[in-house]
Design an enzyme around this catalytic site. Structure first.
Site, short mmCIF file in Angstrom:
data_model
loop_
_atom_site.label_atom_id
_atom_site.label_comp_id
_atom_site.label_asym_id
_atom_site.label_seq_id
_atom_site.Cartn_x
_atom_site.Cartn_y
_atom_site.Cartn_z
N THR B 14 25.73 -31.10 35.70
CA THR B 14 24.54 -31.77 36.25
C THR B 14 24.93 -32.80 37.30
O THR B 14 24.27 -32.92 38.33
CB THR B 14 23.71 -32.46 35.15
N VAL B 15 26.02 -33.54 37.06
CA VAL B 15 26.40 -34.56 38.04
C VAL B 15 26.94 -33.92 39.31
O VAL B 15 26.59 -34.33 40.43
CB VAL B 15 27.43 -35.55 37.44
N ALA B 34 27.65 -44.70 56.78
CA ALA B 34 29.10 -44.57 56.63
C ALA B 34 29.80 -44.55 57.98
O ALA B 34 31.02 -44.68 58.05
CB ALA B 34 29.44 -43.30 55.86
N GLU B 131 33.43 -45.79 40.38
CA GLU B 131 32.20 -46.54 40.07
C GLU B 131 31.32 -45.82 39.06
O GLU B 131 30.71 -46.44 38.19
CB GLU B 131 31.41 -46.77 41.37
N GLY B 136 26.86 -45.59 34.90
CA GLY B 136 26.15 -44.66 35.79
C GLY B 136 25.95 -45.18 37.19
O GLY B 136 26.90 -45.42 37.93
N ILE B 138 24.77 -48.03 38.27
CA ILE B 138 24.85 -49.47 38.51
C ILE B 138 26.18 -49.82 39.16
O ILE B 138 27.23 -49.48 38.64
CB ILE B 138 24.74 -50.26 37.18
N GLY B 189 17.05 -34.10 24.50
CA GLY B 189 18.16 -34.06 25.44
C GLY B 189 18.73 -35.44 25.77
O GLY B 189 19.56 -35.57 26.66
N GLU B 192 23.64 -35.81 22.78
CA GLU B 192 24.37 -34.55 22.72
C GLU B 192 24.21 -33.92 21.34
O GLU B 192 23.92 -34.61 20.36
CB GLU B 192 25.88 -34.81 22.95
N LYS B 207 34.29 -47.44 28.67
CA LYS B 207 33.74 -48.23 29.78
C LYS B 207 34.17 -49.69 29.68
O LYS B 207 34.50 -50.33 30.68
CB LYS B 207 32.22 -48.11 29.78
#
Lengths: 429, 429
Positions: B14-15, B34, B131, B136, B138, B189, B192, B207
């Site tokens: 998904t990412v 950029a 990052e 996520g 932030i 969802g 998991e 993290k």
């Protein structure tokens, strides 16, 4: 380790003295993080003899502040003099022209002259940075410029003035009126003796124009910001809002869309479920909404010597690391020039509070004006107030164009039934 | 405009698909910000035939993911494969060795191997950025590494796992128990099918180790993180906490001090006056306390394809701009190696809840154990629970060393009066 980054510091008020203190207290840590030391080589301020609580004897004193731009040993000038024009602007122009980096906390100057200065910085290949100009210690310029750089940003808004938030949250906590709390805030040093810039929203407007430029890729457009303050918020507004599930906050709100650039500073009703409703005291908080990241919130101290010095030195560390680029996130020449949006088309829910004479027909007159302008009323509360015999009518509208509410208020203008001006606030959606 | 930054993308979950979508949707804006375009040149994933809802036909497909490191047209490899070791680590090592930039969302790999990878990046002069690995969308890595770079940071803590916060805030809102809400979260969802890493605090621990390293200038020390999850929080704990003015949140907390590096993931009681008490649903929020800036809060979506892709592409924009440096805020070799702090010395206020048999003397036994261990009790509530006849005893202690509470619990271990394990949580101060 490479040679240190050498700083000339203009302005030794509380923030300037804070920068001196910070660079001394955290020197070793900063050198580790920046990869090199950051050292002050020269300082300048109006009054050499004033005691600022820091030892300045080891720095070269320069009488003429603007001469710092030409100081042969300085790589970067830090400007903490203030004022949109005058010596600050002269210094900024000369520094960038000389190819040196320029770091400032001066929101008024960046809001007014940011585009010119960004162009000058780019021509010279020099750094221009102003994290401390918006929301004190909160790295929100960086958050927008870099953290959210992948996003199209639809809206940026927030609590940008600590003095106003201090006053509003004290009014809220203690049920007191504006003038009363302002006087106390002044006595405590939370408000200036001339508080106009803060309480009339001008300070927040400067900051908003800077945020909007970075968020939307538009030229800073301070003259387009419609600024209102908190002078006319009364304790009863806060109480009514609380009944309805809202808290009142002075928000700067900027949106970019097909109709142009919308920028406004105004007291808003913020739902208690929204994080900004829980920001109290002199704290600042900025929200930005990106098309992939969703809603981000940045919160912290919006003023004060320590937080502001923290932001100034963060900029210096970026420069020391060589991690900097166009000040407004993209080259100045690619910033768009957007027209101010016609706010009449903007659809919001509104809160309108009238103070009225206690007599027959007043409510009918207000209701008729709303109906005739096409304003759909969601709720209406009429409440007799205490001592002075005045009556409050507070209306919450359904979502609709702002123009309709403006027209209703226009219809009521000069009505003998109203005491003073109605108070119109938007509801944050 | 300079030539585009060319990306090889490993992993199309998904990412990964989110990154493809984002780079396409915001391509023009990203190029403006950029200073150059960002283009995918090659992709790789396990299953070529899977429909990911994005058009991948224009990208070169590479079967062997780790071969992307040697792709002649790629400047940067984006790794979204996951796993602390295996192909992700092989790819990271090979990419950095080849002198290419490496961007990842892989918290496990960075927590375990970040130091090695940072060294490799520095040797090669290549970018290493992650990052998206923490919180996520932030920009909290950036907030600590750059925004707070001028500060000595005493403490960093926050809500680092969206699944747990979703479950806790749903338990809170609906008065339901853990297992029940977990099942619903899985159906929706939000959790998991094997939720162990989330609900037992391992994900948050990864993290936290990364945040602590950047905040304190220490080597990432994941093995030192003591991780506990939310499995044993019951509805009655949330109700008792609410009575006392607190909400329960799973916090990762890291502190650095003279006794060493303290890192713990554990459910905490958070005062309702604290902004973290108002963070609900899958939102993440990180607080860091600096010696000049004070308390900063960063809040937003901690997971999801859009927010995570936003953070990945923000890293790519930093690289495209040339604005990057040491991954952990300072060169890897200057990161300190700190011992794990002895938490027994740490002074906190605690909440301890016992489920006990409903019989004479139970309260005296608990009170005596507390007294004998030197724990000072601020409040104690005994409450008969409903159906099952069990009784709850909830204690809030005055501030004192954690060792004392641990000793009290040790004295009570094996007591016939207790049903199950006591639940010990710290109160965020």
């Amino acid at each position: 380790m490479t040679k240190p980054l050498r700083i000339a510091l203009a302005g030794l008020g509380t923030v300037g003295a804070g920068v001196v203190r910070l660079l001394e207290a955290n020197a070793a840590l900063i050198a580790r993080r920046a990869g090199r030391g950051i050292e002050i080589v020269a300082i300048s301020a109006r009054d050499r003899s004033k005691d600022r609580g820091v030892d300045l004897s080891r720095f070269e004193w320069v009488d003429d502040t603007t001469a710092l731009a030409a100081h042969p040993d300085a790589d970067v000038v830090v400007e903490l003099v203030g004022g949109s024009d005058g010596p600050a602007l002269t210094l900024a122009r000369a520094t960038l022209k000389a190819g040196k980096g320029f770091v400032t906390a001066n929101k008024a100057m960046i809001a007014h002259h940011g585009l010119e200065l960004a162009r000058a910085a780019e021509s010279a290949g020099a750094a221009l940075k102003f994290e401390a100009a918006v929301a004190g210690g909160i790295p929100v310029i960086k958050g927008l410029r870099e953290g959210m750089a992948a996003n199209e940003i639809a809206r940026v808004y927030g609590i940008l003035n600590g003095t106003c938030n201090f006053i509003l949250s004290k009014m809220e906590a203690e049920g007191r009126d504006f003038a009363d709390v302002l006087a106390e805030a002044q006595a405590l040093g939370f408000a200036e003796s001339d508080p106009t810039f803060d309480i009339d929203g001008v300070d927040a407007a400067h900051k908003l124009a800077i945020l909007a430029s970075i968020a939307f890729g538009t030229q800073p457009a301070f003259p387009q910001v419609v600024a209102n303050g908190i002078r006319h918020v009364i304790a009863a507004d806060i109480a009514e809002a609380a009944q309805l599930g809202y808290r009142i906050r002075l928000l700067g709100v900027a949106e970019d869309g097909p109709h142009g650039l919308f920028q406004r500073v105004h007291p808003h009703l913020v739902p208690v479920s929204h994080p900004l409703a829980h920001v109290t005291g002199a704290t600042n908080a900025v929200v930005a909404e990106g098309n992939f990241v969703g809603r981000l919130l940045f919160q912290g101290a919006g003023a004060g010597d320590g937080p502001t010095a923290s932001a100034v030195v963060a900029d210096l560390i970026d420069i020391a690391r060589g991690e900097f680029g166009p000040a407004f996130a993209m080259p100045a020449d690619s910033l768009g020039e957007h027209q101010a949006a016609d706010s009449g088309e903007r659809r919001t829910r509104s809160y309108v509070r009238f103070t009225v004479e206690d007599r027959v027909g007043v409510l009918a007159e207000i209701a008729a004006a709303m109906r005739d302008a096409g304003v759909s009323i969601e709720s209406l509360i009429q409440r007799g107030s205490g001592a002075d015999g005045a009556v409050l009518v507070a209306i919450v509208t359904h979502e609709g164009p702002e123009r309709a509410v403006a027209q209703a208020l226009e219809r009521l203008r000069g009505s003998q039934s109203l005491v003073g001006q109605p108070m119109w606030m938007h509801i944050l959606g």
